[in-house]
Design a protein around this motif. Structure first.
Motif, mmCIF file in Angstrom:
data_model
loop_
_atom_site.group_PDB
_atom_site.id
_atom_site.type_symbol
_atom_site.label_atom_id
_atom_site.label_comp_id
_atom_site.label_asym_id
_atom_site.label_seq_id
_atom_site.Cartn_x
_atom_site.Cartn_y
_atom_site.Cartn_z
ATOM 1 N N ASP A 1 -13.520 11.324 7.238
ATOM 2 C CA ASP A 1 -13.002 10.297 7.882
ATOM 3 C C ASP A 1 -12.814 10.435 9.485
ATOM 4 O O ASP A 1 -12.396 9.480 10.246
ATOM 5 C CB ASP A 1 -11.646 9.605 7.345
ATOM 6 C CG ASP A 1 -12.109 8.972 5.698
ATOM 7 O OD1 ASP A 1 -10.979 9.182 5.051
ATOM 8 O OD2 ASP A 1 -13.125 8.929 5.443
ATOM 9 N N GLU B 1 -14.568 10.230 11.880
ATOM 10 C CA GLU B 1 -15.729 9.444 12.635
ATOM 11 C C GLU B 1 -15.167 7.993 11.934
ATOM 12 O O GLU B 1 -15.522 7.045 12.815
ATOM 13 C CB GLU B 1 -16.928 9.743 12.556
ATOM 14 C CG GLU B 1 -17.449 10.383 13.643
ATOM 15 C CD GLU B 1 -16.847 9.969 15.053
ATOM 16 O OE1 GLU B 1 -16.399 10.991 16.063
ATOM 17 O OE2 GLU B 1 -17.372 9.089 15.264
ATOM 18 N N ARG B 2 -15.121 7.872 10.865
ATOM 19 C CA ARG B 2 -15.166 6.734 10.100
ATOM 20 C C ARG B 2 -13.981 5.796 10.555
ATOM 21 O O ARG B 2 -14.102 4.528 10.751
ATOM 22 C CB ARG B 2 -15.017 6.498 8.561
ATOM 23 C CG ARG B 2 -16.119 7.101 7.970
ATOM 24 C CD ARG B 2 -16.262 6.810 6.576
ATOM 25 N NE ARG B 2 -16.353 5.454 5.902
ATOM 26 C CZ ARG B 2 -15.754 5.314 4.903
ATOM 27 N NH1 ARG B 2 -15.335 6.116 3.816
ATOM 28 N NH2 ARG B 2 -15.727 3.878 4.571
ATOM 29 N N PHE C 1 -12.958 5.036 13.487
ATOM 30 C CA PHE C 1 -13.222 4.289 14.773
ATOM 31 C C PHE C 1 -14.343 3.315 14.375
ATOM 32 O O PHE C 1 -14.728 2.495 15.259
ATOM 33 C CB PHE C 1 -13.939 5.349 15.763
ATOM 34 C CG PHE C 1 -12.649 6.268 16.097
ATOM 35 C CD1 PHE C 1 -12.977 7.557 15.671
ATOM 36 C CD2 PHE C 1 -12.046 6.168 17.249
ATOM 37 C CE1 PHE C 1 -11.954 8.494 16.030
ATOM 38 C CE2 PHE C 1 -11.060 6.941 17.733
ATOM 39 C CZ PHE C 1 -11.225 8.236 17.154
ATOM 40 N N GLU C 2 -14.433 3.029 13.109
ATOM 41 C CA GLU C 2 -15.587 1.803 12.747
ATOM 42 C C GLU C 2 -14.633 0.706 12.703
ATOM 43 O O GLU C 2 -13.356 0.709 12.100
ATOM 44 C CB GLU C 2 -16.205 2.223 11.400
ATOM 45 C CG GLU C 2 -17.076 3.275 11.520
ATOM 46 C CD GLU C 2 -17.797 3.513 10.121
ATOM 47 O OE1 GLU C 2 -17.300 2.794 8.951
ATOM 48 O OE2 GLU C 2 -18.240 4.600 9.964
ATOM 49 N N PRO C 3 -15.146 -0.567 12.927
ATOM 50 C CA PRO C 3 -14.557 -1.798 12.798
ATOM 51 C C PRO C 3 -13.976 -2.008 11.495
ATOM 52 O O PRO C 3 -14.751 -1.741 10.411
ATOM 53 C CB PRO C 3 -15.133 -2.813 13.564
ATOM 54 C CG PRO C 3 -16.209 -2.124 14.328
ATOM 55 C CD PRO C 3 -16.428 -0.717 13.731
ATOM 56 N N PHE D 1 -12.273 -0.618 9.458
ATOM 57 C CA PHE D 1 -11.961 0.751 8.472
ATOM 58 C C PHE D 1 -10.661 1.154 8.633
ATOM 59 O O PHE D 1 -10.256 1.362 9.868
ATOM 60 C CB PHE D 1 -12.969 1.684 8.543
ATOM 61 C CG PHE D 1 -12.652 2.949 7.740
ATOM 62 C CD1 PHE D 1 -11.748 3.947 8.439
ATOM 63 C CD2 PHE D 1 -12.943 3.048 6.577
ATOM 64 C CE1 PHE D 1 -11.677 4.995 7.553
ATOM 65 C CE2 PHE D 1 -13.004 4.224 5.772
ATOM 66 C CZ PHE D 1 -11.832 5.341 6.306
ATOM 67 N N ALA E 1 -11.057 0.956 16.879
ATOM 68 C CA ALA E 1 -12.171 0.781 17.296
ATOM 69 C C ALA E 1 -12.343 0.230 18.776
ATOM 70 O O ALA E 1 -12.959 0.364 19.463
ATOM 71 C CB ALA E 1 -13.003 -0.336 16.219
ATOM 72 N N ARG F 1 -11.847 2.867 21.378
ATOM 73 C CA ARG F 1 -12.835 3.687 21.785
ATOM 74 C C ARG F 1 -13.715 2.882 22.611
ATOM 75 O O ARG F 1 -14.139 3.495 23.582
ATOM 76 C CB ARG F 1 -13.549 4.023 20.510
ATOM 77 C CG ARG F 1 -14.923 4.791 20.536
ATOM 78 C CD ARG F 1 -15.633 5.412 19.389
ATOM 79 N NE ARG F 1 -14.881 6.742 19.093
ATOM 80 C CZ ARG F 1 -15.757 7.437 18.150
ATOM 81 N NH1 ARG F 1 -16.717 6.981 17.423
ATOM 82 N NH2 ARG F 1 -15.068 8.683 18.054
ATOM 83 N N SER F 2 -13.905 1.452 22.348
ATOM 84 C CA SER F 2 -14.729 0.497 23.176
ATOM 85 C C SER F 2 -14.241 0.778 24.574
ATOM 86 O O SER F 2 -14.950 0.817 25.563
ATOM 87 C CB SER F 2 -14.806 -0.764 22.663
ATOM 88 O OG SER F 2 -15.474 -0.924 21.370
#
Length: 456
Positions: free
Chosen positions: A395, A397-398, A400-402, A404, A416, A419-420
């Motif tokens: 997880d 990397e996951r 940082f997914e919107p 999640f 997310a 990071r943006s």
């Protein structure tokens, strides 16, 4: 039987002899009793001439004399006068000197009174028996005046020192008792105060938690209300062009279904669909423009100052989580270029996540550490490490997914967005799993090149 003589002062020239020098004497100090009166020496001897010789030898000394010619009189004087030393002839008529010594040593009231025997020079057995019965010393006859005075003074000084030591022990015992009572009283008072403060802190903490819960509920309601209003506004703005698009699409379908198909009218309907689509796009652009904060700032920022500001801002959050927030900031850190509010948002997101991560740990293990440094590539790095349960490797990397999230009530947008923001500043944000426990989030930003800074 010689008549007893009590408290007869033989010193100071009363019966002749030299007056003592005006100097400090150990026999006149050392205890309150010694300072209240001079020491008393009881001379017990059945021979009047011998008693006279002893008294004459002791003239000029800083103590009183009492005399007794037999054992019974001597014991009566001991009980009434309590002498500081008994100068006792072993051959006393009636009760012998040895019997007097034995009785004195067996009686707890007179046990501590030192006894100094006077014996004939050849009476070694008598001297030995006297010492066995508890005598402190022996003086042989014929005696040397200086030796007699020295022995008497030595025993009186030891007696005074023993009394002073006993009084000191008594005073120490009384002081210790008073101190223990005072310590017990103060300890109980301190315990009561600690209980009062603990109760006050508990009530204050409960009130703070309740206020925080109310604030969070209010913020949630505000978010729901804002999202509802925004959704209603978007729906209203998009409803007309979407309805027109649907109507034109259905019309185009009917026109193309004719035999022969009406191509011209169908093309007109499709042109209307394109126009309505563009109008809907403009609605969305207008909404985005309304929500956008404006152009990103380009100030020179000190990450250490951002960390200090975030620590002040989130002190209450750390307290509520029971977390210990530590900082290890590199001195002389190069500045970075960017928007301070956005980078502050990133740091606050990372810290709040760290507080949440350690909140389930034992109180002594709730640690969050913020560090800054310059990495090998010339970038300025900020890291937030926590002692929580860590992030599973799959997880890293996951997260940082919107949308999640691993939190029960999380939205999954904080990391997310962070990071943006970091990537928009030309940097990088990633997570690492610690070698033991916990997780570390690292944010690397390019240092601001002062030489490339625009003039003016």
């Amino acid at each position: 039987m010689a008549a007893p003589r009590s408290r007869t002062q033989v010193g100071g020239g009363v019966q002749g002899g030299e007056a003592p020098e005006p100097r400090a004497d150990p026999l006149a100090s050392g205890s309150r009793l010694a300072r209240a009166r001079p020491p008393l020496v009881l001379v017990v001897d059945g021979d009047p001439e011998s008693r006279a010789l002893l008294s004459e030898a002791l003239v000029g000394q800083p103590f009183d004399l009492a005399e007794a010619g037999d054992g019974e009189t001597a014991l009566e004087l001991v009980r009434s006068e309590e002498p500081d030393l008994v100068l006792l002839d072993a051959a006393t008529p009636g009760l012998s000197g040895f019997e007097i010594c034995r009785r004195l040593k067996e009686d707890p009231a007179t046990h501590e009174i030192p006894v100094l025997f006077t014996t004939a020079l050849a009476d070694t057995a008598g001297r030995a028996r006297g010492l066995e019965l508890g005598a402190v010393d022996c003086v042989t006859r014929p005696f040397v005046r200086e030796e007699l005075v020295a022995r008497v003074r030595t025993q009186l000084a030891a007696r005074a020192a023993a009394r002073a030591l006993s009084e000191m022990h008594d005073e120490l015992a009384r002081a210790r008792g008073s101190l223990e009572v005072e310590v017990a009283r103060r300890t109980e008072a301190l315990r009561a105060e600690i209980r009062r403060l603990e109760r006050k802190i508990e009530l204050s903490r409960a009130a703070e938690i309740e206020a925080q819960r109310a604030q969070e509920e209010l913020a949630c309601l505000n978010r729901v209300s804002a999202m509802s209003e925004l959704a209603a506004s978007i729906a209203h703005e998009l409803n007309q062009p979407l309805a027109a698009i649907l109507s034109n699409a259905q019309a185009a379908q009917r026109l193309l279904a004719r035999a022969p198909p009406d191509i011209a009218e169908a093309r007109a309907a499709l042109d209307d669909i394109v126009a309505d689509d563009r109008r809907a796009a403009k609605v969305i652009q207008r909404m985005r423009a309304m929500l956008r904060k404006g152009e990103r700032g380009a100030a020179a920022l000190d990450l250490n100052e951002l960390v200090r500001a975030a620590r002040r801002l989130l002190g209450g959050a750390a307290l509520r989580a029971g977390a210990t927030l530590q900082t290890a900031l590199a001195p002389g850190l190069p500045r970075v270029r960017g928007d301070g509010a956005e980078l502050q948002q990133v740091l606050c997101n990372l810290l709040v996540n760290a507080f949440d991560a350690v909140s389930c740990r034992p109180p002594e293990a709730r640690r969050v550490v913020v560090r800054t440094r310059v990495d090998g590539a010339g970038r300025v790095e900020l890291s937030v490490a926590d002692s929580g349960e860590g992030v599973p490797p799959e997880d890293l990397e996951r997260i940082f997914e919107p949308f999640f999230t691993t939190k029960a009530h999380g939205l999954g947008v904080g990391l997310a967005i962070s990071r943006s923001i970091v990537e928009a500043h030309g940097g990088r944000l990633w997570a690492e799993r610690g070698p033991g426990e916990g997780a570390t989030f690292r944010c690397a930003l390019p240092a601001w090149d002062e030489a490339a800074r625009p003039a003016g």
